[in-house]
Write a protein that holds these residues in place. Structure first.
Motif, PDB file in Angstrom:
ATOM      1  N   ASP A  73      -7.618  -7.674   5.177  1.00  0.00           N
ATOM      2  CA  ASP A  73      -7.582  -6.467   6.000  1.00  0.00           C
ATOM      3  C   ASP A  73      -6.205  -5.820   5.891  1.00  0.00           C
ATOM      4  O   ASP A  73      -5.208  -6.483   5.602  1.00  0.00           O
ATOM      5  N   GLU A  74      -6.168  -4.532   6.156  1.00  0.00           N
ATOM      6  CA  GLU A  74      -4.922  -3.781   6.043  1.00  0.00           C
ATOM      7  C   GLU A  74      -4.131  -3.847   7.348  1.00  0.00           C
ATOM      8  O   GLU A  74      -4.693  -3.914   8.436  1.00  0.00           O
TER       9      GLU A  74
ATOM     10  N   THR B 192       2.313   0.264   4.581  1.00  0.00           N
ATOM     11  CA  THR B 192       1.069  -0.483   4.726  1.00  0.00           C
ATOM     12  C   THR B 192       0.987  -1.604   3.697  1.00  0.00           C
ATOM     13  O   THR B 192       1.557  -1.525   2.607  1.00  0.00           O
TER      14      THR B 192
ATOM     15  N   ARG C 299      -2.033  -3.502  13.346  1.00  0.00           N
ATOM     16  CA  ARG C 299      -3.262  -3.411  12.559  1.00  0.00           C
ATOM     17  C   ARG C 299      -3.909  -2.037  12.702  1.00  0.00           C
ATOM     18  O   ARG C 299      -4.811  -1.700  11.949  1.00  0.00           O
TER      19      ARG C 299
ATOM     20  N   ARG D 210      -1.760  -5.270   2.579  1.00  0.00           N
ATOM     21  CA  ARG D 210      -3.109  -5.809   2.699  1.00  0.00           C
ATOM     22  C   ARG D 210      -3.159  -7.267   2.268  1.00  0.00           C
ATOM     23  O   ARG D 210      -2.634  -7.631   1.214  1.00  0.00           O
TER      24      ARG D 210
ATOM     25  N   GLY E 238       0.830  -1.199   0.000  1.00  0.00           N
ATOM     26  CA  GLY E 238       0.000   0.000   0.000  1.00  0.00           C
ATOM     27  C   GLY E 238       0.864   1.249   0.000  1.00  0.00           C
ATOM     28  O   GLY E 238       1.848   1.336  -0.731  1.00  0.00           O
TER      29      GLY E 238
END
Length: 235
Positions: free
Chosen positions: A150-151, A145, A173, A147, A126
Motif C-alpha cells: 500500500d502507498e 510518497t 497513509r 509504496r 513514488g
C-alpha cells in the motif's frame, strides 16, 4: 644432524549442505563479539518485542525507528544490537535483523544484511511535491510518497530561518488529505524525487551537526524511515 622444517597441518572445514542456512559472522573493529549489552541497547531491544506480531511493514518500521529515537545510535550501538540478535535466534531478533538490513545505512546495514536477507516487501519511491515558502515565510515543505504493498507518504517541514534544518516530519497513509492540507499553505509543485531527497539529505545533515536544536519529536521518531528513503532515492 640436519633440521627438517616442520610441516603445518591444516584443518579443512566440514562440508556444509547448501540447504543449511547459516548466519555469517561480522567483524566490528574494537568490539569483541559477546560484549555485554549496554542499558541503551537493552532498552531498544525491549521496545521491539512486538515486532513478530506486526504484519504491516510500515508499522514494523515505525516501531524500530521510535524505539531508537531517544538513544544515541552510533556504529558501536548497532554492532552490539546486531551481535546480540545474530547469536540469540528468536522470532523478535530475526524480524529485527531483517528490518535493520533494510532500514540502516553504511556498515551497520552491511552487518545485518550479512546475517539475514532484508525484510520484505521491498520499498519503492513514488512522486514528490514541494511547497516553497522560503522567501515570504521562511520554510519549505516536501511531500514524498512511497509504496510497500500500500502507498504512504512522509511530509517534511524545512526551516530556512535556521539554516535549512528539518523542523517537522510525519508519516501518513492518507495522501490525498496531506496533499490538500499542504496546498492550503501555498502552491504545490511536482519535484524530481531525487532532488527532493537531496534537499532532505542536506537538511538532516545540518541537524546532525546541531543535535541540540529544538525540533518536533516526530523528526526523531521517523528518522530511520527518512534515512532509508533518502538512501533508496539515490539508488
Amino acid at each position: 644432524m640436519s633440521l627438517r622444517p616442520v610441516r603445518r597441518w591444516t584443518c579443512q572445514p566440514r562440508a556444509v549442505s547448501r540447504k543449511t542456512r547459516t548466519r555469517r559472522p561480522f567483524v566490528v573493529v574494537h568490539r569483541p563479539q559477546g560484549t555485554p549489552l549496554t542499558p541503551a541497547q537493552r532498552r531498544f531491544l525491549d521496545r521491539c518485542r512486538a515486532l513478530p506480531h506486526l504484519a504491516d511493514p510500515l508499522d514494523a518500521e515505525l516501531t524500530v525507528s521510535t524505539a531508537v529515537s531517544d538513544l544515541t545510535a552510533d556504529e558501536e550501538f548497532w554492532a552490539g544490537v546486531i551481535d546480540h540478535a545474530t547469536t540469540r535466534p528468536t522470532r523478535r531478533n530475526d524480524r529485527l535483523l531483517r528490518l535493520l538490513a533494510a532500514m540502516l545505512t553504511g556498515r551497520p546495514r552491511e552487518w545485518a544484511a550479512n546475517a539475514v536477507p532484508a525484510a520484505k516487501p521491498a520499498l519503492s519511491t513514488g512522486d514528490s511535491w514541494i511547497c516553497d515558502r522560503s522567501l515570504d515565510a521562511g520554510y519549505l515543505a516536501l511531500l514524498c510518497t512511497y509504496r510497500f504493498t500500500d502507498e504512504h507518504a512522509m511530509v517534511f517541514l524545512i526551516d530556512e530561518l535556521t539554516g535549512g534544518v528539518v523542523r517537522k516530519a510525519f508519516v501518513t497513509r492518507n495522501i490525498t488529505t496531506a496533499h490538500d492540507k499542504l496546498a492550503e499553505h501555498g502552491p504545490l509543485h511536482r519535484i524530481n524525487p531525487e532532488a527532493a531527497h537531496w534537499l532532505l539529505a542536506k537538511s538532516f545533515h545540518r541537524l546532525d551537526r546541531n543535535p541540540t536544536l529544538d525540533v518536533d519529536e516526530e523528526v526523531h521518531r521517523t528518522r530511520l524511515l527518512a534515512g532509508r528513503r533518502i538512501a533508496l532515492a539515490f539508488g
